[in-house]
Scaffold this active site. Sequence first.
Site, PDB file in Angstrom:
ATOM      1  N   SER A 186      -0.471   8.389  13.871  1.00 51.85           N
ATOM      2  CA  SER A 186      -0.677   9.816  13.928  1.00 51.85           C
ATOM      3  C   SER A 186       0.257  10.796  13.254  1.00 51.85           C
ATOM      4  O   SER A 186       1.463  10.439  13.391  1.00 51.85           O
ATOM      5  CB  SER A 186      -1.240  10.277  15.155  1.00 51.85           C
ATOM      6  OG  SER A 186      -1.592  11.722  15.208  1.00 51.85           O
ATOM      7  N   LYS A 227      -5.181   4.578  19.190  1.00 51.91           N
ATOM      8  CA  LYS A 227      -5.126   5.526  17.942  1.00 51.91           C
ATOM      9  C   LYS A 227      -6.515   5.854  17.821  1.00 51.91           C
ATOM     10  O   LYS A 227      -6.931   6.978  17.724  1.00 51.91           O
ATOM     11  CB  LYS A 227      -4.854   4.791  16.933  1.00 51.91           C
ATOM     12  CG  LYS A 227      -4.900   5.520  15.389  1.00 51.91           C
ATOM     13  CD  LYS A 227      -4.260   6.909  15.948  1.00 51.91           C
ATOM     14  CE  LYS A 227      -4.411   7.787  14.606  1.00 51.91           C
ATOM     15  NZ  LYS A 227      -5.139   7.474  13.503  1.00 51.91           N
ATOM     16  N   GLY A 267      -0.358  12.173   9.930  1.00 55.76           N
ATOM     17  CA  GLY A 267      -0.702  12.769   8.718  1.00 55.76           C
ATOM     18  C   GLY A 267       0.338  13.090   7.954  1.00 55.76           C
ATOM     19  O   GLY A 267       1.386  12.396   7.639  1.00 55.76           O
ATOM     20  N   GLU A 282      -9.254  14.028  19.449  1.00 60.31           N
ATOM     21  CA  GLU A 282      -8.810  15.062  18.322  1.00 60.31           C
ATOM     22  C   GLU A 282     -10.076  15.779  17.697  1.00 60.31           C
ATOM     23  O   GLU A 282     -10.286  17.146  17.571  1.00 60.31           O
ATOM     24  CB  GLU A 282      -8.311  14.322  17.106  1.00 60.31           C
ATOM     25  CG  GLU A 282      -7.755  15.034  15.699  1.00 60.31           C
ATOM     26  CD  GLU A 282      -7.495  14.027  14.789  1.00 60.31           C
ATOM     27  OE1 GLU A 282      -6.797  13.122  15.048  1.00 60.31           O
ATOM     28  OE2 GLU A 282      -7.992  14.166  13.495  1.00 60.31           O
ATOM     29  N   MET A 311       0.158   7.605   2.851  1.00 65.01           N
ATOM     30  CA  MET A 311       0.744   7.350   4.197  1.00 65.01           C
ATOM     31  C   MET A 311       1.853   6.148   3.924  1.00 65.01           C
ATOM     32  O   MET A 311       3.051   6.525   4.294  1.00 65.01           O
ATOM     33  CB  MET A 311      -0.326   6.596   5.253  1.00 65.01           C
ATOM     34  CG  MET A 311      -1.393   7.720   5.654  1.00 65.01           C
ATOM     35  SD  MET A 311      -0.363   8.995   6.861  1.00 65.01           S
ATOM     36  CE  MET A 311      -0.091   7.872   8.113  1.00 65.01           C
ATOM     37  N   GLY A 312       1.435   5.232   2.992  1.00 65.94           N
ATOM     38  CA  GLY A 312       2.428   4.135   2.913  1.00 65.94           C
ATOM     39  C   GLY A 312       3.596   4.490   2.245  1.00 65.94           C
ATOM     40  O   GLY A 312       4.833   4.019   2.388  1.00 65.94           O
ATOM     41  N   HIS A 354      -7.509   8.387  20.491  1.00 64.46           N
ATOM     42  CA  HIS A 354      -6.642   9.641  20.041  1.00 64.46           C
ATOM     43  C   HIS A 354      -7.556  10.593  19.090  1.00 64.46           C
ATOM     44  O   HIS A 354      -7.701  11.505  19.285  1.00 64.46           O
ATOM     45  CB  HIS A 354      -5.484   9.116  19.496  1.00 64.46           C
ATOM     46  CG  HIS A 354      -4.582  10.166  18.575  1.00 64.46           C
ATOM     47  ND1 HIS A 354      -5.090  10.539  17.089  1.00 64.46           N
ATOM     48  CD2 HIS A 354      -3.615  10.940  18.884  1.00 64.46           C
ATOM     49  CE1 HIS A 354      -4.399  11.372  16.853  1.00 64.46           C
ATOM     50  NE2 HIS A 354      -3.262  11.682  17.715  1.00 64.46           N
ATOM     51  N   ASN A 355      -8.327   9.856  18.146  1.00 62.13           N
ATOM     52  CA  ASN A 355      -8.976  10.433  17.092  1.00 62.13           C
ATOM     53  C   ASN A 355     -10.147  11.189  17.875  1.00 62.13           C
ATOM     54  O   ASN A 355     -10.603  11.965  17.434  1.00 62.13           O
ATOM     55  CB  ASN A 355      -9.371   9.664  15.984  1.00 62.13           C
ATOM     56  CG  ASN A 355      -8.201   9.281  15.145  1.00 62.13           C
ATOM     57  OD1 ASN A 355      -6.966   9.417  15.423  1.00 62.13           O
ATOM     58  ND2 ASN A 355      -8.374   9.090  13.947  1.00 62.13           N
ATOM     59  N   GLY A 392       0.866  -1.079   0.040  1.00 61.01           N
ATOM     60  CA  GLY A 392       0.033   0.078   0.059  1.00 61.01           C
ATOM     61  C   GLY A 392       0.972   1.335  -0.004  1.00 61.01           C
ATOM     62  O   GLY A 392       1.288   1.595   1.031  1.00 61.01           O
TER      63      GLY A 392
END
Lengths: 327, 327, 327, 327
Positions: free
Chosen positions: B123, B192, B125, B199, B11-12, B195-196, B7
Site C-alpha cells: 500500500s 492487503k 501508491g 479503504e 510501482m515496480g 486493507h483495500n 515489471g
Amino acid sequence: MKLAMVGLGRMGGNMALRLSRHGHEVVLFDQSADAVKKINSEAKGSVAATSLEDVVSKLSSPKIVWVMLPAGKITGDTVEKLGSLLNKGDIVIDGGNSYYKDDLARAKKLAEKGIHFVDVGTSGGVWGLERGYCMMYGGSKEAADHIDPILESLAPGIGEIERTKNRGSELDPRAEKGYLHCGPAGSGHFVKMVHNGIEYGMMQAYAEGFDVIKEKNSQLLPEDQRFKLNVADIAEVWRRGSVVSSWLLDLCAQALVKDQELPQFKGEVPDSGEGRWTIEAAIEEDVPVPVMTASLFTRFRSRTGNNYAEKILSAMRFGFGGHIEPK
Amino acid sequence: MKLAMVGLGRMGGNMALRLSRHGHEVVLFDQSADAVKKINSEAKGSVAATSLEDVVSKLSSPKIVWVMLPAGKITGDTVEKLGSLLNKGDIVIDGGNSYYKDDLARAKKLAEKGIHFVDVGTSGGVWGLERGYCMMYGGSKEAADHIDPILESLAPGIGEIERTKNRGSELDPRAEKGYLHCGPAGSGHFVKMVHNGIEYGMMQAYAEGFDVIKEKNSQLLPEDQRFKLNVADIAEVWRRGSVVSSWLLDLCAQALVKDQELPQFKGEVPDSGEGRWTIEAAIEEDVPVPVMTASLFTRFRSRTGNNYAEKILSAMRFGFGGHIEPK
Amino acid sequence: MKLAMVGLGRMGGNMALRLSRHGHEVVLFDQSADAVKKINSEAKGSVAATSLEDVVSKLSSPKIVWVMLPAGKITGDTVEKLGSLLNKGDIVIDGGNSYYKDDLARAKKLAEKGIHFVDVGTSGGVWGLERGYCMMYGGSKEAADHIDPILESLAPGIGEIERTKNRGSELDPRAEKGYLHCGPAGSGHFVKMVHNGIEYGMMQAYAEGFDVIKEKNSQLLPEDQRFKLNVADIAEVWRRGSVVSSWLLDLCAQALVKDQELPQFKGEVPDSGEGRWTIEAAIEEDVPVPVMTASLFTRFRSRTGNNYAEKILSAMRFGFGGHIEPK
Amino acid sequence: MKLAMVGLGRMGGNMALRLSRHGHEVVLFDQSADAVKKINSEAKGSVAATSLEDVVSKLSSPKIVWVMLPAGKITGDTVEKLGSLLNKGDIVIDGGNSYYKDDLARAKKLAEKGIHFVDVGTSGGVWGLERGYCMMYGGSKEAADHIDPILESLAPGIGEIERTKNRGSELDPRAEKGYLHCGPAGSGHFVKMVHNGIEYGMMQAYAEGFDVIKEKNSQLLPEDQRFKLNVADIAEVWRRGSVVSSWLLDLCAQALVKDQELPQFKGEVPDSGEGRWTIEAAIEEDVPVPVMTASLFTRFRSRTGNNYAEKILSAMRFGFGGHIEPK
C-alpha cells in the site's frame, strides 16, 4: 479574554483548563459545586460562580458564555435562561452536540434581543486538552470575530501536520489551525454532525475489516484455507505508509496491544444522535448514504438480541419449507 | 542485497529506485526495453536484463526475483516461467495485487521444486518512492527472514509517527517499521485485500459526508434550511485534531483546494478486484460487511446510466399506480 | 350512507364511483368543477357541491366528510376548514397519504370541538375501483364503527383468496375483508406508511433479481459463462407455485410482455414520502431497516447523474494512486 | 412415462408421489431402504430399487434419472456414478439446489458420453405436492422436450391465477403452466438461485416492516407517540387488495395467528447457499444488489452474538471518547 464556561464535565472542564493555560480568565459554573471547586483549583486565574445569575454578574460586556452541556433539554433551558439574563451584544456559545435545527430556533429567539448565538461543534474527545479541539462553528461574523482568540486557544494550531499545498487566499486560514467559521448559526453543529456520520462509517469500515481478518481462522472454512492472523500487528503495520492510516487506526492499534480478543468489550455500541441526524439530513437532500445507515444499523443490532424481524424470517422459512431452526 | 525487479511500471520502477537508493543491486526487466533503459539510467548500480532467462543468469543463489506486474494472467505466467528457471532455495516474490487463492496454488507448485514463494501486498501508491511502502507479506519464515533487508529498505520505517504504547515482545517489531510477515503464502495478499476493502469503506464514508455537506445548499430544501458550506475548508479543518483525520482526508483536502466542484472528475469509479474478493471472503466466513458492499455497489452504479433494475421499478410503479416517470 | 368526497382525482373519483355502486349517496366536491361534473354524471345518486360550505350543508348529522387530496399543505388546510364548519359528533376522514405525525396534531385540534378524525391509509392504486381498496385506519372506536358500512363497500371483501386458518375471535374479522381499524388517530397512516416501506423493499428485491438475470448475458463475463435469459418468461413462470409469487410479480410479468427491454421507461424513480418516513420511524425505534434504506437510496441515485460523492471518490483515487478516470 | 427418482427426502418423496398420481411409473431409490419402502407403498405403480445399478437396469432407453439430493458432494458423486452407468441419449436430471457452475462442469463431462444433463431449480417447498412445483430448468432442447410430460405433471398448471394479458407467441407457453426451459445446462439452477436471492430480499422487507410496526410500542418512544398494533391483523388485511400481497405474506399471516410474539422461533436464520451465489453472480456482472446483501448479512448476524466488529467499535469509542459500554 474573559468568558464563562457553564458545564464542567469531561469536555467543559478540560476546555476551561486549556483556556486558562492560554491566559484567558474563565468564570466557572456547574450544577455540581464539587466540579466547580475542582476545576477552580486547577485552572489558574479562574473564578467560581454559584448560579447563572452569578456567572453573568461576573462578566463584562460584551459578555461571553460558553455552554458545554449534554445535548437536549438542559442545553435548551440554559440557553433560554441566559437569554433572559444577557443583553444586546452579548454572546452565547453552545459547544455541545445540539441538533442544528434546535440552533436555528434558539438563535432566532436570542436575536430578538440582539444577543449573538454561536454553535460550536467540537471533535477531539478526551484528547483535546493536550492536542487541542477541532472546532466548526456557526453564527454572525461579528460574534465569530470577537471570540476568535478563545477558539484559537482551544484549537490544535497548525502543528507539525504537513500543510495542504496551494490553499488560496479565498480559503479561510483558520481552517489550517483547526477551527472554522462555517456559516450562520446552526452550520457549526451541522458540519460536526456530518463529521460524526463520517466517523461512524470509518469506524464500521475498520470493524468489518478486522472482523474479516479475525474470522479467516474460522471453523467455517476448510482447514487449508485458514490463516491465523495477528490483528494487533496488522493494525500497527497499516499505521505507516498505508492508504488506511488514520487516527482511528492509531486507536485500534493501541486497543489491540493489550489483548487482541478485546475481552474488556461486549460490543454493545451506543450512538449519540449525530449519526441519525446525518441520515435525516441526507434523506432531506436526496443524498444516498448507504454506508452511514449500515453503520448506524449495526449499532442498533449490537444492542439487542435476536429481534422481531429475525423471528419473522424464521416464521416464513417454517411456513414455506418446514424449516426448523437449528438447536 | 542483489535481487531482480520484473515489471517496471509505476510501482515496480519506483521500488527499484528506492532499493537502489538504499544500496541494493537491482537487476531490471520489463517487456518494454524503454522502461528498462529509463530505470537503469536512474537507479544507481542497477543492471539491465533482456529476458527472464537473462534475469536469472545475472543473479546469484539464493536468487531473489520480485515480480511487480498487474494482477492476473501475466503474473501467473511469469511466476510459472520463473519456476522453470529457478532452483531449490531461490525466492519468487509477487508484489502485485494477486488474488490470494491464486497464491496458494502458485506456492504449492513452486514448493514442489523447493522454491520459496512470497506474496507481498503493498500500500502507498504513487507516494511510496518518497514515503516508503507499507507491506504485508506471506511465505515461509526462512524466505521472509532472508529478504528482510529488502523489505526494510522499501518500508517507511518508524519515522515520526507516534509509537503505540506497550507493544509487547510477543508482537512483531517489524510492524512498527511498516512491514509485516503475516503468515504462510497467501496471507500477505489476503491482508492487503482486506486493507483495500477497508479503504473502499473509508472512502465512501468521506464521499457521503462531503455530499451531504455540499447538498445542504440543495434546492430541495426550504430556503431557510440551506447552508452554503465551503467543502475545502471543512476538509482542511478536520485534518487537525478531529476524530476523522486520516491520510485519505489529507488527499481530499488537497484535491478540493483547486476547485471544490471537482470539475476535473466525472465520478465514474473503477474497482480493482480486492473489494470484491474481500466481500467474497467475508461471505465465506459468515461475516457481515454491509459497508464494504455498499461501497462497491456505489462504484458499480457510478459507471452506468440508469440500469435495468431501475427500469423494473418504474415498470412496477406504472403497473400499480399508473405513475408516469417525470420528464 | 350519506357522505361527502372532497377531492375527485384518480383516487377520490374512483372511490366515489365505487361507493355509489354500493348504494351510498355521495356529495361530490373538487377544486375543479369539471371533475365534479364528470364524477357526478358517472356516480348514480351523487350530488354535486360547489364549496366546502356547500358540502357541509348538503349532509345530515353526524356529517361524514372524506378528504382525498394529495398529502401536505392542502390536506391540512382542508381539514382545518372543515373543523370550522363541522360540529360535535361529525367525522372528518383523511384518506390521503398524510404523515401520521400530522394526523396526531389534526385529531387533537378537531377533538377540542368534539369532531372525530379518522385517518385511512389506502393501498390498491388504480386497481381499487374494480378490486376494492385495502384500507388501514385509525381513530375512535365510535367513529370507526359508524363509518363501517362505507369502508366495507370500498374494501375488496373476502373474495376468493384462501382464508388464513385458525384466526381466533380475538382478531378483527374486518381484516379478512380487507380493512382494519388499527388503533387511535394516526395509526392508520402509520401502518400504511410501513406498508409502503415494505413495498419499496419488495420492488427493489425483484428489480435486483431481474437485473442479475438480464446481465447474465453481460460482456463482462467470459463467453462460456453467459446465458441469454428471457425475463418475461421467468417472471411468468414464478407466478405459479413459487415462493416469490405476489401481485407485484404479476405486474412485472405484465410489463415485460410488451418488450422486455422496457424502452418506455427511463428508470428515474420517484418516491412519495412514506419510504422516508418509515426509515425515520425505524430510527426512532432503533430498528435496523437496511433493505428499506437501500431501496430508497437506489431511487435517489436513479434520479441524478454522477453525484458529488462519486467525484470525491475519484479525487481520492487520483490522490493516492494517480488513477485517471476511464474515458 | 417411466423415470427414476433418486433421493426420497421431503422433496424427492413428494415429487415421486405427485408423478405417480399423474400416471408416471417411478423407479424409487434412496440410501435409506425405509424411505424407499414408504414411498413405494404410497406411490401407485412405483418400483423399488436397491442401488443405482438396479435403478438403471429397471429403466428403458432413453433412461431418465431424476436426482433429488441435497446440494453438494453427494449430488456430484451420484451424477458421476450415473454417468458411468448410463449411455448415449439417456438423461440425468439434477432437481436439487446445486451451484450452477458445478452444472456446467457436470454437463460437459456427461456430454462426452452423449448423456444429457438437465438442471431443474424447484420452488414450492413442502406445498409442492398439492400445489405443484414451480420449475426452471436448463439443458438441451432435445432433452427438455423429451421430459416435458414429467415436468408438466410436477408443475402447478395454469390454475385459477389470472392470466397475463397479451403474451405473444414468441414467449414460451410452458411458463404459464409453471415450468420453463430457461436455456442451456446450468441456466435452470441459475434462475432458481436468483429466485432465492429475491426471496431473501422480500422476506427481509416484510421482516423489517413488521419489526417497525411491532416496535411502535417501544419504550424508546415518548408515550404519546406509541401505538400498540396488532401484527396478525395487519398481515391479514394486506392480503386483500394491497400492493404487498404475496404468498410470503400469506405465510406470515398464518404464522402470526397463533401467537404474534412468535415465541416458537428464536430468530436464528440459516441460509442455504443461493443467496450467497446470487451476490457472487451480481458482483461478477457489476450489478448492485444492496437489498440482497443486506438480507444475507442480517441472517449472518442473527446466528451469532456480538461479533468482533462490534467489539472493535467499542474499543475505538473508548479510545477517543473514554466511552464505557453500558452495563
